[in-house]
Write a protein that holds these residues in place. Structure first.
Motif, PDB file in Angstrom:
ATOM      1  N   PHE A  82      -8.197  46.093  25.595  1.00  0.00           N
ATOM      2  CA  PHE A  82      -9.080  45.031  26.062  1.00  0.00           C
ATOM      3  C   PHE A  82     -10.542  45.483  25.990  1.00  0.00           C
ATOM      4  O   PHE A  82     -10.853  46.662  26.111  1.00  0.00           O
ATOM      5  N   TRP A  83     -11.415  44.504  25.817  1.00  0.00           N
ATOM      6  CA  TRP A  83     -12.819  44.689  26.079  1.00  0.00           C
ATOM      7  C   TRP A  83     -13.223  43.689  27.158  1.00  0.00           C
ATOM      8  O   TRP A  83     -12.939  42.494  27.045  1.00  0.00           O
TER       9      TRP A  83
ATOM     10  N   ALA B  60     -10.649  48.971  27.862  1.00  0.00           N
ATOM     11  CA  ALA B  60      -9.560  49.244  28.798  1.00  0.00           C
ATOM     12  C   ALA B  60      -8.223  49.151  28.081  1.00  0.00           C
ATOM     13  O   ALA B  60      -8.102  48.482  27.046  1.00  0.00           O
ATOM     14  N   LEU B  61      -7.250  49.822  28.644  1.00  0.00           N
ATOM     15  CA  LEU B  61      -5.893  49.719  28.115  1.00  0.00           C
ATOM     16  C   LEU B  61      -4.917  49.408  29.229  1.00  0.00           C
ATOM     17  O   LEU B  61      -5.167  49.680  30.404  1.00  0.00           O
ATOM     18  N   ARG B  62      -3.801  48.832  28.827  1.00  0.00           N
ATOM     19  CA  ARG B  62      -2.734  48.553  29.784  1.00  0.00           C
ATOM     20  C   ARG B  62      -1.426  48.861  29.089  1.00  0.00           C
ATOM     21  O   ARG B  62      -1.130  48.304  28.047  1.00  0.00           O
ATOM     22  N   ARG B  63      -0.687  49.781  29.651  1.00  0.00           N
ATOM     23  CA  ARG B  63       0.621  50.083  29.086  1.00  0.00           C
ATOM     24  C   ARG B  63       1.576  48.957  29.415  1.00  0.00           C
ATOM     25  O   ARG B  63       1.592  48.439  30.508  1.00  0.00           O
ATOM     26  N   ASN B  64       2.365  48.566  28.456  1.00  0.00           N
ATOM     27  CA  ASN B  64       3.187  47.381  28.623  1.00  0.00           C
ATOM     28  C   ASN B  64       4.208  47.511  29.736  1.00  0.00           C
ATOM     29  O   ASN B  64       4.716  46.518  30.226  1.00  0.00           O
ATOM     30  N   ALA B  65       4.489  48.726  30.126  1.00  0.00           N
ATOM     31  CA  ALA B  65       5.479  48.920  31.181  1.00  0.00           C
ATOM     32  C   ALA B  65       4.925  48.557  32.549  1.00  0.00           C
ATOM     33  O   ALA B  65       5.671  48.398  33.491  1.00  0.00           O
ATOM     34  N   GLY B  66       3.643  48.434  32.670  1.00  0.00           N
ATOM     35  CA  GLY B  66       3.036  48.126  33.959  1.00  0.00           C
ATOM     36  C   GLY B  66       1.841  47.227  33.784  1.00  0.00           C
ATOM     37  O   GLY B  66       1.558  46.762  32.700  1.00  0.00           O
TER      38      GLY B  66
END
Lengths: 112, 114
Positions: free
Chosen positions: A34-35, A91-97
């Motif tokens: 994400f940005w 930013a990043l978001r791991r798909n597991a959370g």
């Protein structure tokens, strides 16, 4: 653990100049990227996102391509405006959370 | 689009008092909300994850007795800074998990403790 590294700012450009803000990440699996943009005194607004490798997110003239081979998600805009002056967060978001991991932010200043 | 509001936008209080900050999702239901803290010219640091109807999950180093979180409904989470001190002065931002699993952020609350 997960981490996001952005180029340090401030980045100062003249109006209509080309913008690149570098972002690289470290994460296990296949995170979503994400940005976000933060204007002075305000909260964060989602600018664009990409959920899988080679996806290109775009919005308001900004673009970023999810490059898994280089673990990067660089933000670009062909012609910046004074109104683009803000702080940009990768930013990043791991798909597991659902937890977002943010980079340190890059302040962009565009002069007329 | 999904909108998240925060109230108040700015608060000044005396040391030792408690301050409550509200975070509302205006046009969607959010089972999960997040509270962040942002120091001047720094990035956002996640404080806690708030789940409707259950206890919040706090990040390491965040005092749960200091920062009380209540997520009583699908559209409202509150953060109460108890016995605030000057070092608690900061910009507090909430977000809510909305449509498409995207986090939508509130405009932030600037807290100044004198």
């Amino acid at each position: 653990g997960d981490s996001v590294t952005q180029m340090e700012g401030p980045v100062t450009l003249s109006e209509e100049a080309f913008l690149t803000i570098n972002c690289t990440y470290t994460a296990t699996g296949y995170p979503s990227l994400f940005w976000y943009v933060q204007y002075p005194g305000e909260g964060l607004q989602l600018l664009l996102k990409a959920t899988k490798a080679d996806d290109k997110g775009s919005n308001k003239g900004f673009e970023a391509t999810y490059r898994k081979e280089t673990t990067s998600f660089h933000l670009e805009k062909g012609s910046v405006q004074v109104s683009d002056s803000a702080v940009y967060f990768c930013a990043l978001r791991r798909n597991a959370g659902n937890m977002l991991t943010f980079g340190g932010g890059t302040r962009l200043m565009v002069k007329p | 689009g999904a909108v998240v509001s925060q109230h108040p936008s700015r608060v000044i209080c005396k040391s030792g008092t408690s301050v409550k900050i509200e975070c509302r999702s205006l046009d969607f239901q959010a089972t999960t909300m997040f509270w962040y803290r942002q120091f001047p010219k720094q990035s956002l640091m996640l404080m806690a994850t708030s789940n409707e109807g259950s206890k919040a999950t706090y990040e390491q180093g965040v005092e749960k007795d200091k920062f009380l979180i209540n997520h009583a409904s699908l559209t409202l989470s509150t953060l109460t800074v108890t016995s605030a001190h000057p070092e608690d002065s900061s910009f507090y931002i909430c977000s809510a998990r909305g449509p498409g699993e995207t986090q939508y952020f509130g405009p932030g609350t600037r807290l100044l403790v004198l």
